[in-house]
Design a protein around this motif. Structure first.
Motif, PDB file in Angstrom:
ATOM      1  N   UNK A   3     -12.949  33.047 -12.575  1.00  0.00           N
ATOM      2  CA  UNK A   3     -11.777  33.240 -13.412  1.00  0.00           C
ATOM      3  C   UNK A   3     -10.720  32.169 -13.122  1.00  0.00           C
ATOM      4  N   UNK A   4     -10.603  31.828 -11.843  1.00  0.00           N
ATOM      5  CA  UNK A   4      -9.572  30.850 -11.487  1.00  0.00           C
ATOM      6  C   UNK A   4      -9.931  29.452 -12.000  1.00  0.00           C
ATOM      7  N   UNK A   5     -11.196  29.028 -11.750  1.00  0.00           N
ATOM      8  CA  UNK A   5     -11.452  27.655 -12.213  1.00  0.00           C
ATOM      9  C   UNK A   5     -11.629  27.564 -13.719  1.00  0.00           C
ATOM     10  N   UNK A   6     -11.833  28.710 -14.408  1.00  0.00           N
ATOM     11  CA  UNK A   6     -11.845  28.684 -15.880  1.00  0.00           C
ATOM     12  C   UNK A   6     -10.439  28.422 -16.408  1.00  0.00           C
ATOM     13  N   UNK A 102      -5.807  23.941  -2.342  1.00  0.00           N
ATOM     14  CA  UNK A 102      -5.095  24.996  -3.063  1.00  0.00           C
ATOM     15  C   UNK A 102      -5.418  26.308  -2.352  1.00  0.00           C
ATOM     16  N   UNK A 103      -4.404  27.148  -2.259  1.00  0.00           N
ATOM     17  CA  UNK A 103      -4.694  28.437  -1.637  1.00  0.00           C
ATOM     18  C   UNK A 103      -3.660  29.455  -2.080  1.00  0.00           C
ATOM     19  N   UNK A 104      -4.073  30.744  -2.091  1.00  0.00           N
ATOM     20  CA  UNK A 104      -3.088  31.785  -2.427  1.00  0.00           C
ATOM     21  C   UNK A 104      -2.489  32.334  -1.133  1.00  0.00           C
ATOM     22  N   UNK A 123      -0.033  30.894  -5.927  1.00  0.00           N
ATOM     23  CA  UNK A 123       0.842  31.977  -6.393  1.00  0.00           C
ATOM     24  C   UNK A 123       2.011  31.450  -7.218  1.00  0.00           C
ATOM     25  N   UNK A 124       2.230  30.119  -7.142  1.00  0.00           N
ATOM     26  CA  UNK A 124       3.408  29.552  -7.802  1.00  0.00           C
ATOM     27  C   UNK A 124       3.295  29.695  -9.318  1.00  0.00           C
ATOM     28  N   UNK A 125       4.439  29.969  -9.969  1.00  0.00           N
ATOM     29  CA  UNK A 125       4.453  30.097 -11.434  1.00  0.00           C
ATOM     30  C   UNK A 125       4.140  28.740 -12.082  1.00  0.00           C
ATOM     31  N   UNK A 126       4.540  27.648 -11.404  1.00  0.00           N
ATOM     32  CA  UNK A 126       4.343  26.334 -12.012  1.00  0.00           C
ATOM     33  C   UNK A 126       3.202  25.578 -11.321  1.00  0.00           C
TER      34      UNK A 126
END
Length: 661
Positions: A3-6, A102-104, A123-126
């Motif tokens: 889902x994330x890399x899509x 990249x990491x959450x 987690x960042x909005x941007x």
């Protein structure tokens, strides 16, 4: 996760596509632009540690950067530090490759930055903006930004290859060192699909060279060579931002280039496909820098100024020219012309290139005008002269002779459209005049071979000064490039004095103004060869006649008449002109699949180097009368008269008696 890399891949892909659209605008024409688009960076995706290492090893020479998650499987087991392990492994082989984690999990930021990796928080909005910024900053996308290594402040921003070439010597040393030692330049070029320069600069590392000035020069030379390679043999679309002294051939407008324009583009391509031309020491072969105003500019000019009525009427040539000179060229051309003046910095020839000119079966040659204008520091005065010359060429389509010729060749004048070639004039500036050392016309078929020459060895007519002298029927030196030592005209003393050039043409660089006449030679000087001696332009091309000993000696000596024999070039090998003409003839005829005629000009320097410029190529229309009878088969006892050497079609004026057998 899938889902994330899509969500991230389409984002990444949009960005890459925007980047490749941006750099494709640097290409010279549409064809080159679509090829550049194919050079855009590709994205490869790995799902575990082993796949990632395999991909990295396979593409290690061409990787722009790596973006990785932190937690993914190693040997089938999920590892919470897999991303860090992968990056450490890659860092061992390449200390400067941009690596982005990249990491959450926010605590991973400290770990990544401690080892010098970039970090993006999931987690960042941007997040997608952060990623774009990283790509632009570290992977060579976007503009190249030169920074101050201490403060990281921006010093200069480079948008294109030409800008880099223009500014490479203006960047401060410390900033330059910072970027080249980290391989930034090569990466930026690679992201823009300029692979030859990128690969070359990758091997020239700071460790090997340790010299900033040398580095600047290497980068500059590599860019110039790359642009030269890209420019040759390509008809570029004229663009003020890209046209400079290293540009070659460009077109303004979308119509046809016309016959001469096509011939020039064809010659440029022949030079590109045969590097042998430039393999001889001290000699270069090229076409002059050229811009073609295509036929649609002519159509626009004729319609906007409502000129067809006067043009197609029976008005006199002077009337027609007067009307055309009053008309207005499109203003949009002014800035383009200024760019062209800046790039060539030499007198300009304005030549006709019509649709019907140099056609394969009815070549129109010498029907329309060719004007020349001197180079002036006053751009506006030069612009005025250029505009007059272009209008003069346009007007020559409708002169009486042209109309008569059209009728004679059963062509329709409404179909004739004119493109105009603007070209630097080959030559050197002398006191108030401008001309080349040698001009010539080369034909790959010789109708009058003498001695052991063969018809297919070709023939060249050489002259000092502008080539108009040859076209106007002046006295030239005829020589076959395959037999440079056999020149009939200089074989005997009387012939040499009687049948060699005594005058030559040069462009009058003092003649400034818009007093253009129907005769396109109004600003051409007709001078004696003595004048060229004053200009010191006879090196290697003249011999001296010694009246006391009654001999002609090769070379320049005090006193005595100068004989234009081209001895240094033809017999003493000062400059490899015969070899270059042989190549031009061979490759030209091969490419056109028929005998050709080539116009050329040549500048010789005192140090025995020189440049040959090919100016035009056209097919020779070879009309063979069908002769079924084999005359050689008739036995001698049935002949009254037989000659193995007979004169072909020509004019002999001193025949008074004819004996008819």
């Amino acid at each position: 996760s899938i889902r994330f890399y899509s969500s991230i891949l389409p984002n990444l892909y949009n960005y890459i596509l925007a980047q490749s659209k941006r750099f494709s605008t640097e290409a010279l024409n549409r064809h080159a632009a679509s090829l550049r688009m194919r050079g855009r960076p590709k994205v490869v995706l790995a799902r575990n540690y082993e796949e990632a290492m395999a991909l990295y090893e396979r593409y290690s020479d061409n990787v722009l950067g790596v973006i990785s998650d932190v937690r993914f499987p190693i040997h089938g087991v999920k590892d919470s530090e897999a991303g860090l392990k992968l990056m450490r492994e890659i860092r061992k082989t390449d200390p400067y490759l941009p690596l982005i984690l990249e990491s959450s999990e926010s605590e991973n930021r400290a770990k990544a930055e401690a080892e010098g990796f970039r970090f993006v928080d999931k987690n960042s909005k941007k997040m997608s903006l952060d990623l774009h910024k990283m790509l632009e900053e570290h992977l060579g996308f976007g503009d190249f930004i030169f920074r101050d290594p201490k403060t990281k402040a921006e010093i200069m921003r480079i948008h294109s290859l030409k800008e880099l070439q223009d500014n490479i010597f203006k960047i401060p040393d410390d900033s330059m060192l910072y970027h080249i030692s980290r391989n930034h330049m090569s990466r930026w070029l690679s992201a823009r699909a300029i692979f030859p320069v990128s690969m070359f600069l990758k091997t020239v590392t700071w460790e090997r060279l340790k010299d900033i000035t040398a580095h600047r020069e290497i980068i500059f030379d590599a860019i110039v060579q790359y642009r030269h390679m890209k420019n040759i043999g390509v008809v570029a679309v004229f663009d003020r931002m890209k046209f400079d002294a290293y540009s070659h051939f460009a077109r303004i407008g979308d119509g046809s280039l016309g016959g001469k324009g096509r011939g020039l583009a064809f010659l440029d391509n022949i030079i590109k496909t045969h590097p042998e031309f430039n393999s001889l020491e001290g000699a270069t072969v090229q076409i002059p820098r050229t811009v073609v105003l295509c036929t649609d500019v002519f159509d626009q000019f004729m319609e906007q100024n409502n000129l067809y009525q006067i043009a197609l009427s029976d008005a006199s040539d002077d009337d027609i020219l007067r009307h055309f000179l009053r008309a207005q060229l499109p203003d949009s051309l002014i800035a383009d012309f200024f760019t062209f003046f800046e790039a060539v910095k030499s007198p300009i020839a304005i030549r006709s290139s019509s649709l019907l000119e140099d056609a394969h079966y009815q070549p129109f040659a010498g029907i329309y005008s060719t004007y020349m204008i001197p180079y002036l520091d006053d751009k506006y005065a030069m612009l005025e002269m250029l505009a007059c010359a272009i209008k003069g060429v346009y007007a020559s389509v409708y002169y009486r002779d042209s109309k008569a010729y059209m009728t004679a060749t059963s062509n329709v004048i409404d179909q004739e459209k004119m493109a105009v070639i603007l070209q630097e004039v080959v030559g050197k500036q002398f006191d108030g005049r401008y001309y080349p050392n040698i001009s010539g016309v080369l034909r790959s078929l010789n109708y009058y071979p003498i001695g052991d020459e063969r018809a297919e060895d070709g023939i060249a007519s050489l002259a000092l000064g502008l080539g108009k002298y040859i076209v106007d029927g002046g006295q030239t030196l005829r020589v076959s490039p395959y037999h440079p030592h056999q020149v009939l005209q200089t074989s005997e003393l009387e012939t040499a004095l009687r049948e060699t050039q005594t005058r030559f043409y040069a462009l009058d660089t003092q003649h400034v103004g818009n007093d253009f006449k129907v005769d396109d030679g109004f600003n051409i000087l007709n001078l004696k060869v003595k004048e060229a001696e004053r200009d010191n332009s006879l090196n290697f091309i003249a011999s001296t006649y010694d009246p006391y000993d009654q001999v002609i000696r090769d070379g320049l000596y005090e006193g005595g008449r100068k004989v234009i024999s081209f001895a240094g070039v033809l017999q003493q090998g000062v400059f490899p002109l015969p070899e270059l003409l042989q190549m031009s003839m061979r490759f030209g005829a091969e490419a056109m699949r028929r005998p050709v005629e080539i116009e050329f000009a040549c500048n010789l320097n005192a140090d025995r180097t020189g440049s040959l410029y090919l100016l035009q190529i056209r097919p020779i229309v070879d009309q063979k009368q069908m002769l079924d009878e084999d005359l050689a088969a008739i036995p001698d006892d049935r002949c009254l008269l037989r000659s193995h050497n007979s004169l072909g079609h020509g004019v002999t004026e001193d025949v008074t008696d004819v004996v008819y057998v």
